[in-house]
Design a protein around this motif. Sequence first.
Motif, PDB file in Angstrom:
ATOM      1  N   ALA A 133      26.268 -36.192  61.761  1.00 50.98           N
ATOM      2  CA  ALA A 133      26.543 -36.156  60.548  1.00 50.98           C
ATOM      3  C   ALA A 133      25.436 -36.092  59.650  1.00 50.98           C
ATOM      4  O   ALA A 133      24.183 -36.742  60.331  1.00 50.98           O
ATOM      5  CB  ALA A 133      27.856 -37.161  60.138  1.00 50.98           C
ATOM      6  N   PRO A 134      25.352 -35.613  58.508  1.00 52.49           N
ATOM      7  CA  PRO A 134      24.147 -35.880  57.769  1.00 52.49           C
ATOM      8  C   PRO A 134      23.858 -37.419  57.748  1.00 52.49           C
ATOM      9  O   PRO A 134      24.587 -38.284  57.578  1.00 52.49           O
ATOM     10  CB  PRO A 134      24.566 -35.219  56.312  1.00 52.49           C
ATOM     11  CG  PRO A 134      25.553 -34.181  56.892  1.00 52.49           C
ATOM     12  CD  PRO A 134      26.264 -35.079  57.950  1.00 52.49           C
ATOM     13  N   LEU A 150      33.422 -29.482  54.633  1.00 53.84           N
ATOM     14  CA  LEU A 150      33.143 -28.957  55.811  1.00 53.84           C
ATOM     15  C   LEU A 150      32.197 -27.696  55.767  1.00 53.84           C
ATOM     16  O   LEU A 150      32.710 -26.986  54.824  1.00 53.84           O
ATOM     17  CB  LEU A 150      34.492 -28.410  56.875  1.00 53.84           C
ATOM     18  CG  LEU A 150      35.260 -29.874  57.028  1.00 53.84           C
ATOM     19  CD1 LEU A 150      36.127 -29.281  57.939  1.00 53.84           C
ATOM     20  CD2 LEU A 150      34.520 -31.146  57.428  1.00 53.84           C
ATOM     21  N   ARG A 151      31.160 -27.569  56.490  1.00 56.13           N
ATOM     22  CA  ARG A 151      30.334 -26.429  56.296  1.00 56.13           C
ATOM     23  C   ARG A 151      30.996 -25.120  57.110  1.00 56.13           C
ATOM     24  O   ARG A 151      31.911 -25.371  57.945  1.00 56.13           O
ATOM     25  CB  ARG A 151      28.848 -26.496  56.989  1.00 56.13           C
ATOM     26  CG  ARG A 151      29.177 -26.958  58.397  1.00 56.13           C
ATOM     27  CD  ARG A 151      27.597 -27.054  58.969  1.00 56.13           C
ATOM     28  NE  ARG A 151      27.697 -27.550  60.386  1.00 56.13           N
ATOM     29  CZ  ARG A 151      27.896 -27.069  61.441  1.00 56.13           C
ATOM     30  NH1 ARG A 151      28.305 -25.563  61.359  1.00 56.13           N
ATOM     31  NH2 ARG A 151      27.773 -27.336  62.950  1.00 56.13           N
ATOM     32  N   ALA A 174      37.610 -34.598  60.891  1.00 56.57           N
ATOM     33  CA  ALA A 174      36.996 -35.497  61.838  1.00 56.57           C
ATOM     34  C   ALA A 174      35.980 -35.310  62.565  1.00 56.57           C
ATOM     35  O   ALA A 174      35.483 -36.363  63.247  1.00 56.57           O
ATOM     36  CB  ALA A 174      38.329 -36.204  62.386  1.00 56.57           C
ATOM     37  N   ARG A 175      35.323 -34.173  62.474  1.00 56.44           N
ATOM     38  CA  ARG A 175      34.190 -33.907  63.320  1.00 56.44           C
ATOM     39  C   ARG A 175      32.819 -33.840  62.540  1.00 56.44           C
ATOM     40  O   ARG A 175      32.579 -33.177  61.437  1.00 56.44           O
ATOM     41  CB  ARG A 175      34.324 -32.240  63.838  1.00 56.44           C
ATOM     42  CG  ARG A 175      35.573 -31.946  64.497  1.00 56.44           C
ATOM     43  CD  ARG A 175      35.465 -32.834  65.852  1.00 56.44           C
ATOM     44  NE  ARG A 175      34.305 -32.412  66.792  1.00 56.44           N
ATOM     45  CZ  ARG A 175      34.060 -31.494  67.213  1.00 56.44           C
ATOM     46  NH1 ARG A 175      35.124 -30.359  67.454  1.00 56.44           N
ATOM     47  NH2 ARG A 175      33.038 -31.198  68.071  1.00 56.44           N
ATOM     48  N   PRO A 176      32.063 -34.998  62.575  1.00 56.13           N
ATOM     49  CA  PRO A 176      30.923 -35.401  61.777  1.00 56.13           C
ATOM     50  C   PRO A 176      29.710 -34.051  61.956  1.00 56.13           C
ATOM     51  O   PRO A 176      29.215 -34.046  60.932  1.00 56.13           O
ATOM     52  CB  PRO A 176      30.379 -36.481  62.604  1.00 56.13           C
ATOM     53  CG  PRO A 176      31.468 -37.130  63.056  1.00 56.13           C
ATOM     54  CD  PRO A 176      32.166 -36.150  63.728  1.00 56.13           C
ATOM     55  N   GLY A 177      29.778 -33.337  63.009  1.00 58.75           N
ATOM     56  CA  GLY A 177      28.884 -32.216  62.872  1.00 58.75           C
ATOM     57  C   GLY A 177      29.258 -31.338  62.082  1.00 58.75           C
ATOM     58  O   GLY A 177      28.111 -30.299  61.761  1.00 58.75           O
ATOM     59  N   LEU A 178      30.259 -31.264  61.366  1.00 56.82           N
ATOM     60  CA  LEU A 178      30.690 -30.104  60.400  1.00 56.82           C
ATOM     61  C   LEU A 178      30.630 -30.611  58.988  1.00 56.82           C
ATOM     62  O   LEU A 178      30.661 -29.788  58.039  1.00 56.82           O
ATOM     63  CB  LEU A 178      32.192 -29.714  60.874  1.00 56.82           C
ATOM     64  CG  LEU A 178      32.326 -28.873  61.926  1.00 56.82           C
ATOM     65  CD1 LEU A 178      33.911 -28.619  62.098  1.00 56.82           C
ATOM     66  CD2 LEU A 178      31.837 -27.739  62.151  1.00 56.82           C
ATOM     67  N   TRP A 179      30.227 -31.880  58.840  1.00 58.53           N
ATOM     68  CA  TRP A 179      30.396 -32.434  57.432  1.00 58.53           C
ATOM     69  C   TRP A 179      29.094 -32.029  56.734  1.00 58.53           C
ATOM     70  O   TRP A 179      28.028 -31.810  57.258  1.00 58.53           O
ATOM     71  CB  TRP A 179      30.341 -33.976  57.563  1.00 58.53           C
ATOM     72  CG  TRP A 179      31.590 -34.581  58.185  1.00 58.53           C
ATOM     73  CD1 TRP A 179      32.762 -34.032  58.371  1.00 58.53           C
ATOM     74  CD2 TRP A 179      31.596 -35.976  58.574  1.00 58.53           C
ATOM     75  NE1 TRP A 179      33.579 -34.804  58.855  1.00 58.53           N
ATOM     76  CE2 TRP A 179      32.999 -36.225  59.097  1.00 58.53           C
ATOM     77  CE3 TRP A 179      30.720 -36.928  58.389  1.00 58.53           C
ATOM     78  CZ2 TRP A 179      33.637 -37.401  59.630  1.00 58.53           C
ATOM     79  CZ3 TRP A 179      31.175 -38.379  59.107  1.00 58.53           C
ATOM     80  CH2 TRP A 179      32.776 -38.560  59.510  1.00 58.53           C
ATOM     81  N   GLN A 180      29.516 -31.852  55.320  1.00 57.64           N
ATOM     82  CA  GLN A 180      28.459 -31.851  54.564  1.00 57.64           C
ATOM     83  C   GLN A 180      28.786 -32.305  53.086  1.00 57.64           C
ATOM     84  O   GLN A 180      29.849 -32.769  52.881  1.00 57.64           O
ATOM     85  CB  GLN A 180      28.058 -30.152  54.307  1.00 57.64           C
ATOM     86  CG  GLN A 180      29.312 -29.508  53.542  1.00 57.64           C
ATOM     87  CD  GLN A 180      28.955 -27.941  53.407  1.00 57.64           C
ATOM     88  OE1 GLN A 180      28.139 -27.369  53.772  1.00 57.64           O
ATOM     89  NE2 GLN A 180      29.990 -27.176  52.690  1.00 57.64           N
TER      90      GLN A 180
END
Length: 259
Positions: A133-134, A150-151, A174-180
């Motif tokens: 996540a960021p 989400l990006r 719930a997927r941190p890698g997609l957060w923005q």
Amino acid sequence: MFVNQSPLKSRLLAAGVHFGISVAIAALAAWLVFEIWYPYPYREISGGRELFFIVVTVDVILGPLLTLAVFDVKKSVKTLRLDLAVIGCFQLAALLYGLWTVMVVRPVHLAYEMDRFRVIHAIEIPEDELKQAPPEFQRLPLTGPTLLSLRDFKDAKERSDATLTALGGVPLGARPGLWQSYAQAQSQVLAHARPLAELKTRFPDRLAEIDGALKSASRGSDALAFTGYIPMIGRKDFWTALVDTRTAEVIAFVPIDSF
């Protein structure tokens, strides 16, 4: 206070005092849960109310009942203190475990996910992915959900992987890698927000709830013209988020399934 009472009255009095103390502690716990971890509307959307009352009801009733069972003025002061200390420790341990359970399933983010909002709970987020996540989102908040979005997917493989994971029980939000940040999705939010007048037309029997939500958000006479709605997914129910169609700010929530 207990010496001149009959055995039954002394037991009832001791249990009553214990009950009063338990209620006071439960009130403090309620403030922590409903004001900090599950602020409105999440206490309803995320089931915080039910979880808390199950935990507290058992704890508040169990302690005084145990005191009623063991209290006896014929016992020595030392024995009574030991009995009550054991009960108090047991009760405190049960309360702390219950509060810990409520905390680990608390809502932590309100994510804008494609064309809807989704409430994300701490227990849904894979711990090993948080570092993706960021930086500002790598620590889960303890003071109520934060707003994010989400990006877009980088490629078809990432989309496919995310879809398979969602089918496995982990929602996209719930997927941190997609957060923005939420601000980065402002244009998408405004594009998907439907007019509030449409919501009122679809649910004419819920006008009082919609107007009440706007009033609680301190919206003026221009609220109808500059307010849109977007469906929202919670843990147990579908709600609707009301947004400002000029800024994409989330201004209120109503318990209506608008999908």
